[in-house]
Design an enzyme around this catalytic site. Structure first.
Site, PDB file in Angstrom:
ATOM      1  N   GLU A  82       0.817  -1.213   0.000  1.00 49.81           N
ATOM      2  CA  GLU A  82       0.000   0.000   0.000  1.00 49.81           C
ATOM      3  C   GLU A  82       0.853   1.267   0.000  1.00 49.81           C
ATOM      4  O   GLU A  82       1.676   1.464   0.909  1.00 49.81           O
ATOM      5  CB  GLU A  82      -0.929   0.003   1.222  1.00 49.81           C
ATOM      6  CG  GLU A  82      -1.890   1.186   1.214  1.00 49.81           C
ATOM      7  CD  GLU A  82      -2.924   1.110   2.323  1.00 49.81           C
ATOM      8  OE1 GLU A  82      -3.499   2.158   2.654  1.00 49.81           O
ATOM      9  OE2 GLU A  82      -3.152   0.006   2.849  1.00 49.81           O
ATOM     10  N   LYS A 107      -7.641  -0.008  11.550  1.00 53.60           N
ATOM     11  CA  LYS A 107      -7.035  -0.501  10.310  1.00 53.60           C
ATOM     12  C   LYS A 107      -5.792   0.314   9.999  1.00 53.60           C
ATOM     13  O   LYS A 107      -4.764  -0.225   9.568  1.00 53.60           O
ATOM     14  CB  LYS A 107      -8.044  -0.416   9.164  1.00 53.60           C
ATOM     15  CG  LYS A 107      -7.569  -1.090   7.863  1.00 53.60           C
ATOM     16  CD  LYS A 107      -6.829  -0.150   6.923  1.00 53.60           C
ATOM     17  CE  LYS A 107      -6.459  -0.847   5.631  1.00 53.60           C
ATOM     18  NZ  LYS A 107      -5.660   0.022   4.719  1.00 53.60           N
ATOM     19  N   ASP A 126       3.667 -13.848  12.262  1.00 58.05           N
ATOM     20  CA  ASP A 126       2.329 -14.225  11.827  1.00 58.05           C
ATOM     21  C   ASP A 126       1.396 -13.010  11.859  1.00 58.05           C
ATOM     22  O   ASP A 126       0.913 -12.616  12.920  1.00 58.05           O
ATOM     23  CB  ASP A 126       1.804 -15.331  12.754  1.00 58.05           C
ATOM     24  CG  ASP A 126       0.513 -15.958  12.267  1.00 58.05           C
ATOM     25  OD1 ASP A 126      -0.202 -15.313  11.475  1.00 58.05           O
ATOM     26  OD2 ASP A 126       0.195 -17.085  12.692  1.00 58.05           O
ATOM     27  N   HIS A 139      -2.099  10.346   0.069  1.00 57.24           N
ATOM     28  CA  HIS A 139      -2.187   8.970  -0.415  1.00 57.24           C
ATOM     29  C   HIS A 139      -2.211   8.930  -1.942  1.00 57.24           C
ATOM     30  O   HIS A 139      -1.496   8.133  -2.558  1.00 57.24           O
ATOM     31  CB  HIS A 139      -3.450   8.312   0.143  1.00 57.24           C
ATOM     32  CG  HIS A 139      -3.626   6.900  -0.289  1.00 57.24           C
ATOM     33  ND1 HIS A 139      -2.885   5.858   0.240  1.00 57.24           N
ATOM     34  CD2 HIS A 139      -4.445   6.340  -1.206  1.00 57.24           C
ATOM     35  CE1 HIS A 139      -3.248   4.723  -0.329  1.00 57.24           C
ATOM     36  NE2 HIS A 139      -4.197   4.993  -1.215  1.00 57.24           N
TER      37      HIS A 139
END
Length: 425
Positions: A84, A262, A278, A376
């Site tokens: 991202e 998030k 993990d 972004h």
């Protein structure tokens, strides 16, 4: 050129090789490890085939390093693996705002993991609970017999709990083995112990053991980070106030909290992945911890101090290790751990928490000022330029024109690329 500081002006403007040399300098990486990091030497297919089943190839994720991080007084470049755009830049920018005010300070609660043993068909669950506690030492000793190496290192089962859980059909008995897994994440050790001790638990309870597995809600393996962010570097006191308000919104509303957290996990999962840990276990534990009050809430807290600066804290489960699993089989993960310069899983957990806090600070700053899309999309434009077929030498020019036009859409970027290619004919 070489410095022992992560605060490097214009780091993003350096060449790939220059960034690689700065991030790895003094960390003891071999030339082979540097070649693997840079992609000059391919990741061995034999290693991939040994790691997972039915291998047919590999899927590469970009690996970058976040700069400007000072953690517990120590400068560190932080490897982050993510697809991202803006994640690494955002963490680096937020860390810069905290750097001169001391950077990040971390602490951990230890390296205890929970293993659950589910017992069904207990006629007398309350009495079974008592019998288990009466035989606590025998159960713990039996578990520790199965992993003498871990015990020699100071780990092993340290305690146990017995929970009575009311399901739709019955009251089930659930034993929690509290295992100190030291510098390993510990799933294999915990699961093996849980399975090994099950016959003894069946004998004691008179019930039937079914599930025997680790819990990813590692609430006895917490990582915490704290940082003070300079108000002027963030855009002023009003921005700080807006950030605090945005946090209060997320802490009160699960719809907002889901996106808020998030953003935290954008940073955390990138470091977890880069170090061969993990991601799913860490993410599951984080989100379960965010809902421990009965309502899904923010993983971070934000306040304004008396100087008008932003103060952030984070606390969440962090089940990561530096030994075992992909941390020792994946050569790039091993190289990333060297870049971090850590010697314990607690250090790694603290660094990861600091990155999560920085990532959240950057997201809230953007939301509280120009909006999340401005920065972004500026970075996303590079991806669009590649999709549109821009030559590598033309990408920066394409991005600059799209940003100046404030039109970062694929169709417009495709037009710009075609116009530039037409100039070269």
């Amino acid at each position: 050129m070489f410095v022992n500081r992560s605060r490097v002006k214009g780091f993003y403007q350096l060449s790939i090789n220059e960034r690689l040399e700065l991030a790895t300098h003094g960390r003891g990486l071999t030339e082979e490890e540097k070649s693997l990091l840079s992609g000059k030497q391919p990741f061995p297919m034999e290693t991939a085939d040994a790691m997972v089943e039915n291998v047919i190839g590999q899927f590469s994720i970009p690996l970058g390093v976040a700069s400007n991080f000072k953690v517990n007084g120590k400068d560190v470049f932080i490897p982050m693996a993510t697809e991202e755009p803006s994640v690494i830049a955002a963490a680096s920018n937020a860390a810069r705002a905290a750097y001169d005010l001391g950077g990040f300070h971390t602490s951990t609660s230890g390296t205890i993991m929970r293993g659950q043993v589910q017992v069904l068909d207990c006629i007398d669950p309350f009495a079974a609970r008592s019998r288990i506690l009466e035989n606590k030492e025998e159960i713990m000793n039996r578990c520790n017999e199965k992993d003498p190496t871990l015990v020699q290192l100071g780990g092993g089962v340290k305690d146990l709990e017995v929970h009575l859980v009311n399901t739709r059909k019955e009251t089930i008995v659930v034993i929690h083995l509290l295992v100190d897994t030291k510098d390993a994440m510990g799933a294999n050790a915990v699961n093996t112990m849980a399975e090994y001790v099950s016959p003894l638990i069946e004998k004691i309870t008179g019930g039937r053991v079914v599930l025997r597995i680790i819990s990813n809600l590692a609430d006895k393996r917490l990582a915490r980070a704290r940082g003070v962010f300079d108000a002027q570097a963030l855009g002023g006191v009003e921005i700080v106030k807006n950030i605090v308000s945005a946090f209060e919104f997320a802490d009160a509303d699960p719809y907002r909290a889901a996106t808020h957290n998030k953003g935290v996990m954008n940073g955390i999962s990138s470091v977890v992945l880069a170090t061969g840990n993990d991601t799913r276990a860490v993410e599951a534990g984080a989100h379960a911890y965010a809902a421990r009050s009965g309502s899904y809430r923010s993983l971070t807290t934000w306040e304004m101090n008396e100087d008008g600066n932003l103060v952030g804290t984070i606390e969440l489960p962090m089940a990561v290790g530096i030994i075992g699993g992909a941390t020792k089989t994946h050569p790039v993960a091993k190289a990333c751990l060297k870049i971090l310069g850590i010697t314990t899983s607690d250090e790694l957990a603290g660094i990861i928490a600091a990155v999560g806090l920085a990532e959240n600070a950057a997201s809230l700053r953007a939301l509280s000022s120009e909006g999340i899309q401005a920065g972004h999309m500026r970075l996303h434009a590079k991806n669009l330029a590649v999709m549109a077929g821009a030559a590598h030498s033309d990408i920066d020019r394409v991005v600059q024109q799209a940003v100046e036009e404030k039109d970062v859409r694929y169709d417009r970027i495709l037009q710009i690329v075609q116009e530039i290619q037409g100039e070269d004919l």
